[in-house]
Design a protein around this motif. Structure first.
Motif, PDB file in Angstrom:
ATOM      1  N   GLY A  99       0.818  -1.205   0.000  1.00 35.66           N
ATOM      2  CA  GLY A  99       0.000   0.000   0.000  1.00 35.66           C
ATOM      3  C   GLY A  99       0.857   1.263   0.000  1.00 35.66           C
ATOM      4  N   GLU A 100       0.202   2.417  -0.006  1.00 33.38           N
ATOM      5  CA  GLU A 100       0.895   3.703  -0.070  1.00 33.38           C
ATOM      6  C   GLU A 100       1.877   3.885   1.082  1.00 33.38           C
ATOM      7  OE1 GLU A 100       0.835   5.979  -2.385  1.00 33.38           O
ATOM      8  OE2 GLU A 100      -0.682   5.026  -3.661  1.00 33.38           O
ATOM      9  N   GLU A 101       1.574   3.270   2.222  1.00 30.82           N
ATOM     10  CA  GLU A 101       2.434   3.407   3.401  1.00 30.82           C
ATOM     11  C   GLU A 101       3.831   2.857   3.153  1.00 30.82           C
ATOM     12  OE1 GLU A 101       2.270   2.260   8.194  1.00 30.82           O
ATOM     13  OE2 GLU A 101       0.763   1.501   6.800  1.00 30.82           O
ATOM     14  N   MET A 102       3.955   1.875   2.254  1.00 26.92           N
ATOM     15  CA  MET A 102       5.248   1.247   1.983  1.00 26.92           C
ATOM     16  C   MET A 102       6.066   2.008   0.941  1.00 26.92           C
ATOM     17  SD  MET A 102       5.743  -1.401   3.932  1.00 26.92           S
ATOM     18  CE  MET A 102       4.974  -0.400   5.225  1.00 26.92           C
ATOM     19  N   LEU A 103       5.489   3.029   0.329  1.00 26.76           N
ATOM     20  CA  LEU A 103       6.202   3.789  -0.691  1.00 26.76           C
ATOM     21  C   LEU A 103       7.489   4.401  -0.141  1.00 26.76           C
ATOM     22  CD1 LEU A 103       6.209   4.794  -3.609  1.00 26.76           C
ATOM     23  CD2 LEU A 103       4.885   6.781  -2.847  1.00 26.76           C
ATOM     24  N   GLN A 104       7.476   4.776   1.136  1.00 30.27           N
ATOM     25  CA  GLN A 104       8.665   5.379   1.759  1.00 30.27           C
ATOM     26  C   GLN A 104       9.855   4.417   1.798  1.00 30.27           C
ATOM     27  OE1 GLN A 104       8.346   5.845   6.130  1.00 30.27           O
ATOM     28  NE2 GLN A 104       6.408   4.708   6.001  1.00 30.27           N
ATOM     29  N   PHE A 105       9.589   3.098   1.645  1.00 30.42           N
ATOM     30  CA  PHE A 105      10.666   2.106   1.699  1.00 30.42           C
ATOM     31  C   PHE A 105      11.116   1.649   0.308  1.00 30.42           C
ATOM     32  CE2 PHE A 105       8.368   1.537   5.766  1.00 30.42           C
ATOM     33  CZ  PHE A 105       9.420   1.837   6.633  1.00 30.42           C
ATOM     34  N   ALA A 106      10.625   2.307  -0.735  1.00 27.49           N
ATOM     35  CA  ALA A 106      11.051   1.958  -2.098  1.00 27.49           C
ATOM     36  C   ALA A 106      12.565   2.091  -2.289  1.00 27.49           C
ATOM     37  CB  ALA A 106      10.299   2.818  -3.114  1.00 27.49           C
TER      38      ALA A 106
END
Length: 414
Positions: free
Chosen positions: A318-325
């Protein structure tokens, strides 16, 4: 000779197909479950489960004790000796059962420490997944080069876990329900595996002298030590992130590493499918071609993961995991090296009898990893990014060591 080569290729293709289906479904379900659980339980609760699982994996490795690698070779070498097969299987089951009981006692002891005391009941419950590890004889199916039953069993039990999770896990407080389902699915897999073994292969479990059990124990000990230390790279990294960083970062790392492991499944399956054949034929030309193909295709897959990192992370977590890309982009470097690790390990060193070199690559890399970790601890520089860099460094170092020994022992020089 031409007929023999065709037969070997057919065996490899059949095993590779079943292994690929089994592993893709297994990892695919894990990714679907991760995507679902992150959204339902939240990143912190899912991070807690992942952290607890990272602890349990060490004890599951104790239960397996290296047999998942070495026992397949036992079976290959004694395929036509019924009494010897019964002895091998009996020894492995007895040793695994003793190690499972030992692991339960260790979990009870571990629960007295502050770090684990709040979660000791969850750890103990998760440890019962080890019953599945004791019973499920994937090493036997690999050794007899018949992976169809193992594939069907994994499919059924993972499907049970997936459907059960969707039905019974619907809110943040349902973590316990998921753990119960996880344990039941593992036990079910073990029961089905051992049922098939007894029904279709007419295996008989016999009590053996302690001296004979100790011989099997000692022969597998080097593999256990190497594999146990190698767990530091995956589950050790998760444990240290959870201990020194945030549970949300555990979820971020776990999501990224699952994507990478999904990308390299074909190479893991390839080495398992080819291993029995190379053990029999010692075909260096085939092995050399596998090494070249694994690195080149692995590099292409790694490039794709790097370029699509943002999309993959959002799709899974989800969008929350975008920071860990950005962390997935770094982990994408692992793709060609992990691919080579699989091939150079079992197919190059173990299949040709160089067990000491294989274990040295695991042990030496793990020691270097731990030494660097100690330095980071005392210099107070343990953080999320340094642990990821260290994870990548460990796999590259292992590949270089295995490549060195493969050239030195001339296993990839046709």
């Amino acid at each position: 000779m031409f007929k023999s080569i065709n037969e070997n290729q057919l065996i490899i293709l059949k095993n590779f197909s079943y292994l690929t289906i089994m592993k893709f479904f297994n990892i695919g379900v894990k990714i679907i479950l991760a995507a679902y659980l992150i959204r339902v339980l939240g990143s912190e609760k899912y991070g807690l489960f992942t952290w607890l699982d990272s602890v349990i994996q060490y004890f599951l490795m104790i239960v397996n004790f290296g047999f998942n690698i070495y026992a397949a070779k036992y079976i290959v070498e004694n395929k036509d000796k019924k009494d010897k097969i019964n002895e091998i299987i009996s020894s492995i089951f007895i040793i695994k059962l003793v190690l499972f009981i030992f692991s339960i006692l260790c979990i009870l002891f571990l629960g007295n420490f502050e770090t684990f005391s709040a979660y000791k009941h969850l750890l103990l419950l998760l440890m019962f997944a080890g019953i599945g590890e004791v019973l499920f004889p994937v090493w036997f199916f690999q050794g007899v080069e018949n992976l169809k039953p193992a594939t069907i069993i994994v499919f059924l039990t993972r499907l049970f876990l997936l459907i059960g999770t969707i039905i019974f896990v619907n809110a943040q407080y349902d973590l316990l329900s998921y753990i119960v389902l996880f344990v039941i699915s593992s036990i079910l897999m073990g029961i089905l595996g051992v049922f098939y073994l007894f029904k279709y292969y007419k295996i008989k479990i016999t009590l053996l002298p302690i001296s004979k059990l100790m011989n099997y124990f000692k022969e597998s000990l080097p593999f256990f030590i190497g594999r146990f230390l190698a767990l530091v790279f995956n589950f050790g990294t998760i444990f240290f992130i959870g201990n020194f960083c945030l549970l949300e970062q555990v979820t971020g790392f776990d999501t990224g590493i699952k994507i990478v492991m999904l990308a390299v499944i074909p190479f893991e399956m390839l080495q398992q499918a080819v291993f029995p054949t190379i053990s029999r034929t010692k075909n260096k030309k085939l092995l050399k071609n596998l090494v070249y193909a694994s690195f080149l295709i692995g590099a292409l897959i790694g490039t794709l993961v790097f370029l699509m990192a943002e999309y993959f992370m959002v799709w899974v977590g989800g969008e929350e995991m975008l920071q860990f890309a950005p962390s997935l982009k770094i982990l994408a470097i692992l793709c060609p090296f992990v691919s080579l690790t699989f091939i150079l390990g079992t197919c190059s060193l173990v299949a040709f009898g160089y067990y000491r070199e294989y274990n040295f690559s695991l042990i030496f890399t793990s020691i270097i990893y731990l030494l660097i970790l100690i330095v980071l601890y005392f210099t107070e520089t343990i953080n999320f990014w340094n642990l990821i860099y260290l994870r990548v460094f460990g796999d590259i170092l292992m590949v270089l060591i295995r490549l060195f020994y493969s050239f030195k022992r001339k296993t990839i020089i046709a």
